[in-house]
Design a protein around this motif. Structure first.
Motif, short mmCIF file in Angstrom:
data_model
loop_
_atom_site.label_atom_id
_atom_site.label_comp_id
_atom_site.label_asym_id
_atom_site.label_seq_id
_atom_site.Cartn_x
_atom_site.Cartn_y
_atom_site.Cartn_z
N THR A 172 0.84 -1.18 0.00
CA THR A 172 0.00 0.00 0.00
C THR A 172 0.89 1.24 0.00
OG1 THR A 172 -0.12 -0.05 2.41
CG2 THR A 172 -1.90 -1.14 1.20
N VAL A 173 0.34 2.35 -0.44
CA VAL A 173 1.10 3.59 -0.54
C VAL A 173 1.51 4.05 0.85
CG1 VAL A 173 1.03 6.01 -1.24
CG2 VAL A 173 -0.05 4.25 -2.67
N HIS B 125 -4.19 -0.89 -3.97
CA HIS B 125 -3.04 -1.61 -3.42
C HIS B 125 -2.57 -2.65 -4.43
CE1 HIS B 125 -6.79 -3.60 -2.29
NE2 HIS B 125 -6.14 -4.75 -2.29
#
Length: 318
Positions: free
Chosen positions: A61-62, A83
């Motif tokens: 995920t970022v 994601h």
């Protein structure tokens, strides 16, 4: 002799989870062979749930470190953020929307993808969050909940087997069953998180766990139409009025009567969207006049009850 709170719900946190109702479930079983990768797009007003039933992978995920997953692990992304899932850090990850699927039903797909190496099987679900009560709870959750494989996840795996069987057999009422199973899956993950993560007992969730404030919240949820006052709720717990008011605001983040009003308006929104009349909704939530109800509704929701109801009826027409 009974105490003033003898009839209060014994499990306010459980009662809150009871109102976590979801809809619009879509499942996909992915049969993957390394090297492989999938990019999952963000979907507003949805959550993602992934269960690794065989093999392993990593979830990215970022702004966060990759999360390694193995067979039996379950992850929930409560806010529907985009994601990646992939077998290794450098593998190509095309959008899952661009890969061919075999549709078992309109709500269940099978995906085959990869290059023939080590196998991994995932069951993934996208679940729409369209009730205020569900959104209230999910908004408090962290971006990702990860439940490691353990005896606790056996219940989750059993639920997933029911999901797969229901999707394959196409029996009458299958869509409703899948939706209810999604409720169960998400609640199982949230409950596991509540049991194991100290961070789960802060804010509103922490208030639910408080023996007095949690009971007051549960009383409001059980009977929102009752003419509650700060004093009457304090007497039910029992606490002094001033101590109760201060503790409620400190734990929940808003005064008790503001919380009561917001809870009523969230229920009103659901009922109006279902086609109930404005007068019926107002009376059912304890308001003696439509005008008073309308003012409270507009203040909390940002639209008039009539506008919400007209929009719901227009949407419902064939």
């Amino acid at each position: 002799m009974q105490t003033p709170w003898a009839d209060a719900p014994p499990d306010p946190l459980g009662e809150a989870l009871h109102h976590l109702r979801l809809s619009g479930t879509f499942y996909c079983r992915s049969e993957l062979t390394a090297p492989w990768g999938l990019t999952i797009p963000p979907i507003p007003d949805h959550l993602w749930i992934h269960v690794v039933t065989a093999g392993g992978c990593r979830l990215e995920t970022v702004g966060a470190a990759p999360v390694p997953l193995r067979a039996g692990d379950v992850v929930l992304l409560p806010h529907g953020e985009g994601h990646r899932l992939r077998s290794g850090p450098d593998t190509i990850a095309p959008s899952v929307m661009d890969l061919p699927h075999t549709m078992a039903t309109d709500r269940y797909a099978v995906l085959h993808h990869g290059s023939g190496g080590e196998a991994t099987t995932l069951i993934c679900g996208a679940v729409r969050v369209d009730t205020p009560g569900a959104r209230d709870l999910l908004d408090l959750l962290p971006p990702l909940l990860h439940v490691d494989a353990s005896p606790r996840t056996e219940w989750i795996e059993a639920t997933l087997r029911l999901v797969a069987a229901e999707a394959r057999e196409l029996r009458p009422g299958g869509e409703a069953v899948l939706t209810r199973l999604a409720d169960v899956l998400v609640i199982q993950v949230v409950r596991s998180w509540l049991d194991t993560d100290p961070a789960a007992r802060t804010g509103w969730l922490g208030a639910l766990a408080d023996p007095r404030i949690g009971r007051a919240i549960a009383l409001i949820h059980r009977d929102p139409a009752r003419a509650w006052t700060v004093a009457s709720l304090a007497a039910q717990v029992p606490m002094s009025r001033s101590a109760f008011a201060a503790r409620f605001t400190a734990l929940v983040g808003e005064p008790v009567l503001a919380y009561l009003t917001r809870r009523r308006m969230h229920l009103a929104l659901d009922r109006l969207r279902a086609g109930a009349g404005v007068a019926e909704v107002a009376g059912g939530l304890g308001y003696r006049s439509e005008a008073a109800f309308g003012r409270a509704f507009a203040r909390v929701v940002g639209a008039t009850p009539g506008a919400v109801r007209r929009g719901a009826l227009t949407t419902r027409r064939p």
